[in-house]
Design a protein around this motif. Structure first.
Motif, PDB file in Angstrom:
ATOM      1  N   ALA A  78      30.918  43.465  32.868  1.00  0.00           N
ATOM      2  CA  ALA A  78      30.502  43.776  34.239  1.00  0.00           C
ATOM      3  C   ALA A  78      31.715  43.682  35.168  1.00  0.00           C
ATOM      4  O   ALA A  78      32.744  43.100  34.810  1.00  0.00           O
ATOM      5  CB  ALA A  78      29.415  42.791  34.684  1.00  0.00           C
ATOM      6  N   ARG A  79      31.572  44.261  36.364  1.00  0.00           N
ATOM      7  CA  ARG A  79      32.699  44.269  37.297  1.00  0.00           C
ATOM      8  C   ARG A  79      33.062  42.863  37.773  1.00  0.00           C
ATOM      9  O   ARG A  79      34.181  42.622  38.204  1.00  0.00           O
ATOM     10  CB  ARG A  79      32.381  45.164  38.504  1.00  0.00           C
ATOM     11  CG  ARG A  79      32.423  46.647  38.139  1.00  0.00           C
ATOM     12  CD  ARG A  79      32.163  47.512  39.351  1.00  0.00           C
ATOM     13  NE  ARG A  79      33.244  47.451  40.336  1.00  0.00           N
ATOM     14  CZ  ARG A  79      34.326  48.239  40.284  1.00  0.00           C
ATOM     15  NH1 ARG A  79      34.457  49.116  39.305  1.00  0.00           N
ATOM     16  NH2 ARG A  79      35.255  48.141  41.222  1.00  0.00           N
ATOM     17  N   ASP A  80      32.108  41.945  37.682  1.00  0.00           N
ATOM     18  CA  ASP A  80      32.429  40.583  38.118  1.00  0.00           C
ATOM     19  C   ASP A  80      32.686  39.662  36.912  1.00  0.00           C
ATOM     20  O   ASP A  80      32.585  38.442  37.015  1.00  0.00           O
ATOM     21  CB  ASP A  80      31.293  40.035  38.984  1.00  0.00           C
ATOM     22  CG  ASP A  80      29.973  39.990  38.225  1.00  0.00           C
ATOM     23  OD1 ASP A  80      29.924  40.540  37.081  1.00  0.00           O
ATOM     24  OD2 ASP A  80      28.990  39.414  38.736  1.00  0.00           O
ATOM     25  N   ALA A  81      33.046  40.272  35.780  1.00  0.00           N
ATOM     26  CA  ALA A  81      33.247  39.470  34.557  1.00  0.00           C
ATOM     27  C   ALA A  81      34.340  38.429  34.758  1.00  0.00           C
ATOM     28  O   ALA A  81      35.338  38.685  35.423  1.00  0.00           O
ATOM     29  CB  ALA A  81      33.609  40.385  33.391  1.00  0.00           C
ATOM     30  N   SER A  82      34.127  37.262  34.147  1.00  0.00           N
ATOM     31  CA  SER A  82      35.128  36.189  34.250  1.00  0.00           C
ATOM     32  C   SER A  82      36.277  36.465  33.277  1.00  0.00           C
ATOM     33  O   SER A  82      36.164  37.293  32.370  1.00  0.00           O
ATOM     34  CB  SER A  82      34.482  34.846  33.904  1.00  0.00           C
ATOM     35  OG  SER A  82      34.170  34.827  32.522  1.00  0.00           O
ATOM     36  N   GLN A  83      37.370  35.745  33.457  1.00  0.00           N
ATOM     37  CA  GLN A  83      38.519  35.868  32.552  1.00  0.00           C
ATOM     38  C   GLN A  83      38.100  35.570  31.112  1.00  0.00           C
ATOM     39  O   GLN A  83      38.539  36.232  30.186  1.00  0.00           O
ATOM     40  CB  GLN A  83      39.617  34.879  32.973  1.00  0.00           C
ATOM     41  CG  GLN A  83      40.223  35.163  34.324  1.00  0.00           C
ATOM     42  CD  GLN A  83      41.422  36.117  34.219  1.00  0.00           C
ATOM     43  OE1 GLN A  83      42.268  35.943  33.366  1.00  0.00           O
ATOM     44  NE2 GLN A  83      41.473  37.111  35.077  1.00  0.00           N
ATOM     45  N   GLN A  84      37.241  34.550  30.968  1.00  0.00           N
ATOM     46  CA  GLN A  84      36.795  34.173  29.627  1.00  0.00           C
ATOM     47  C   GLN A  84      36.039  35.320  28.954  1.00  0.00           C
ATOM     48  O   GLN A  84      36.262  35.606  27.785  1.00  0.00           O
ATOM     49  CB  GLN A  84      35.885  32.938  29.697  1.00  0.00           C
ATOM     50  CG  GLN A  84      36.617  31.626  29.844  1.00  0.00           C
ATOM     51  CD  GLN A  84      37.634  31.399  28.729  1.00  0.00           C
ATOM     52  OE1 GLN A  84      38.824  31.513  28.946  1.00  0.00           O
ATOM     53  NE2 GLN A  84      37.157  31.090  27.530  1.00  0.00           N
ATOM     54  N   GLU A  85      35.150  35.951  29.740  1.00  0.00           N
ATOM     55  CA  GLU A  85      34.381  37.074  29.177  1.00  0.00           C
ATOM     56  C   GLU A  85      35.295  38.224  28.796  1.00  0.00           C
ATOM     57  O   GLU A  85      35.121  38.858  27.746  1.00  0.00           O
ATOM     58  CB  GLU A  85      33.352  37.579  30.200  1.00  0.00           C
ATOM     59  CG  GLU A  85      32.144  36.679  30.378  1.00  0.00           C
ATOM     60  CD  GLU A  85      31.263  37.179  31.519  1.00  0.00           C
ATOM     61  OE1 GLU A  85      30.550  38.176  31.322  1.00  0.00           O
ATOM     62  OE2 GLU A  85      31.333  36.588  32.623  1.00  0.00           O
ATOM     63  N   ILE A  86      36.279  38.499  29.658  1.00  0.00           N
ATOM     64  CA  ILE A  86      37.208  39.604  29.387  1.00  0.00           C
ATOM     65  C   ILE A  86      38.005  39.309  28.124  1.00  0.00           C
ATOM     66  O   ILE A  86      38.172  40.169  27.260  1.00  0.00           O
ATOM     67  CB  ILE A  86      38.131  39.827  30.613  1.00  0.00           C
ATOM     68  CG1 ILE A  86      37.311  40.399  31.771  1.00  0.00           C
ATOM     69  CG2 ILE A  86      39.290  40.739  30.260  1.00  0.00           C
ATOM     70  CD1 ILE A  86      38.011  40.330  33.117  1.00  0.00           C
ATOM     71  N   LYS A  87      38.464  38.069  27.993  1.00  0.00           N
ATOM     72  CA  LYS A  87      39.225  37.688  26.797  1.00  0.00           C
ATOM     73  C   LYS A  87      38.374  37.824  25.538  1.00  0.00           C
ATOM     74  O   LYS A  87      38.825  38.317  24.511  1.00  0.00           O
ATOM     75  CB  LYS A  87      39.725  36.237  26.919  1.00  0.00           C
ATOM     76  CG  LYS A  87      41.033  36.128  27.667  1.00  0.00           C
ATOM     77  CD  LYS A  87      41.574  34.715  27.634  1.00  0.00           C
ATOM     78  CE  LYS A  87      42.805  34.641  28.519  1.00  0.00           C
ATOM     79  NZ  LYS A  87      43.260  33.284  28.747  1.00  0.00           N
TER      80      LYS A  87
END
Ligand code: ZN
Ligand code: ZN
Length: 398
Positions: free
Chosen positions: A39-48
């Motif tokens: 999602a556009r508000d994804a956290s760094q952890q989610e992106i990683k």
């Protein structure tokens, strides 16, 4: 007029940029959020987490020859790089991919394999204080006994190998899951800590040392991998097939690069096999030639003979025949009956020679009757001094 025109153009520019920002997902530029599936508000952890999952899935090693997978692998690395950089993400959110491209000093993207190597290890470590190549683990040397026949005909020898391999459960992270690898809070992931000492007014000394919280790795593990208990490697049984080529020499080395123990953060060394020739019952080898000693009877030595001896290859027999007298120590050379000469060095299809050295088995004793016959046949005179009826001379008294 001219001034007004310019500012009107600027307003138009901003309007176009805003429009681009609003719809960059659909038209013009890549949608990094949908590439990573966040999602556009994804956290760094989610992106990683998404990067780890997708980069493994699309890695060219897992999809050989698949151009689409390769492109996706690159796109995932780009998306990761932009969305984990606060400044780039902000620009991207506002102006889309074009905004990043127009950004002054935007130096393109890092090598996607370097980013991958940050998470999973690879041939080149990313950004470790200029140290690019990983250290290499030790080579392993193994002696492989071979028969002369195997060196003659060639052979494939399977050798069982027990070695450490990267843990398949955690892919060498040492963590229970990829999310259990956390950036070291003590050093911020750099693996080094800088300590400042104030030596005097205005004099500050900076000391750099390996981070002791993470051992310089830049990351720590929350829950260790249940399979390797955090060791990052497990013992595994493997086998390597040593290809012995016809004509190879005793002591020849056959190396398997990168097949030695897998050690975390190292490139594995090589497994080097050394061929060790076992003694042969008949032949010894000198270069590409074969040497053998053959014992014949005195009668054969005098009258000639025909006999066969087994070759290195038991299915082949070597025919030895002589019509003439064969004195002890006589060397019979059979051209082309030796070992195969290595094609690359000596010309294909060529063989060395076989050298047969004869020794003669003398009779243990000569009785008096034979003595007379021998004197008559050979025309000798020296033995006539011996009185008839005296005991026969033993062989070792001659
Ligand atoms: Zn650290
Ligand atoms: Zn593991």
């Amino acid at each position: 007029m001219r001034r007004f025109g310019l500012s009107a153009l600027c307003v138009l520019c901003v309007a176009v940029l805003c429009l681009a920002a609003l719809c960059h997902g659909a038209a013009g530029g890549k949608d990094y959020y949908s590439i990573l599936g966040v999602a556009r508000d994804a956290s760094q952890q989610e992106i990683k987490r998404q990067y780890k999952t997708l980069s493994r899935k699309h890695h060219p090693d897992k999809n050989p020859g698949d151009e689409q997978a390769h492109e996706r692998f690159i796109a995932v690395a780009e998306a990761y790089e932009v969305l984990t950089d606060a400044e780039k993400r902000e620009i991207y959110n506002r102006y889309g991919e074009d905004g990043l491209r127009n950004q002054a000093g935007a130096g393109g993207f890092h090598d996607p394999f370097d980013i991958f190597a940050q998470f999973f290890g690879g041939p080149v470590r990313f950004d470790r204080r200029g140290q690019r190549a990983r250290p290499r683990g030790p080579d392993v040397h193994v002696r492989v006994p071979v028969t002369l026949r195997e060196l003659y005909a060639g052979a494939e020898i399977d050798v069982a190998v027990s070695k450490h391999v990267t843990c398949p459960h955690c892919d060498g992270d040492g963590a229970a899951s990829h999310d259990d690898v956390e950036t070291c809070s003590a050093c911020g992931g750099s693996g080094v800590r800088v300590v400042k000492h104030v030596l005097g007014p205005g004099i500050v000394q900076q000391m750099q040392s390996t981070c002791d919280a993470c051992g310089g790795k830049g990351s720590t593990i929350a829950r260790p991998c249940p399979r390797c208990a955090g060791a990052r490697v497990v013992r595994d049984a493997d086998s390597l097939t040593v290809r012995v080529e016809p004509g190879m020499q005793h002591g020849a080395e056959i190396a398997f690069d990168a097949e030695a123990d897998q050690i975390p953060d190292h490139d594995p060394g090589a497994v080097v096999f050394h061929l060790v020739l076992q003694p042969h019952a008949v032949f010894t080898r000198h270069g590409d030639d074969l040497h053998a000693d053959v014992t014949i009877s005195l009668l054969d030595a005098l009258l000639g003979f025909a006999r066969s001896i087994p070759h290195v290859d038991p299915a082949v027999a070597i025919e030895l025949s002589r019509a003439a007298v064969t004195p002890p120590g006589f060397v019979h050379v059979l051209h082309g009956k030796g070992m195969p000469r290595r094609p690359l060095e000596k010309g294909a299809g060529a063989f060395g020679d076989m050298h047969i050295t004869y020794s003669v088995q003398f009779p243990a004793a000569i009785d008096s009757e034979a003595r007379g016959d021998l004197i008559r046949i050979l025309g000798g005179t020296s033995l006539t001094a011996t009185p008839p009826g005296s005991p026969p001379l033993a062989h070792d008294e001659l």
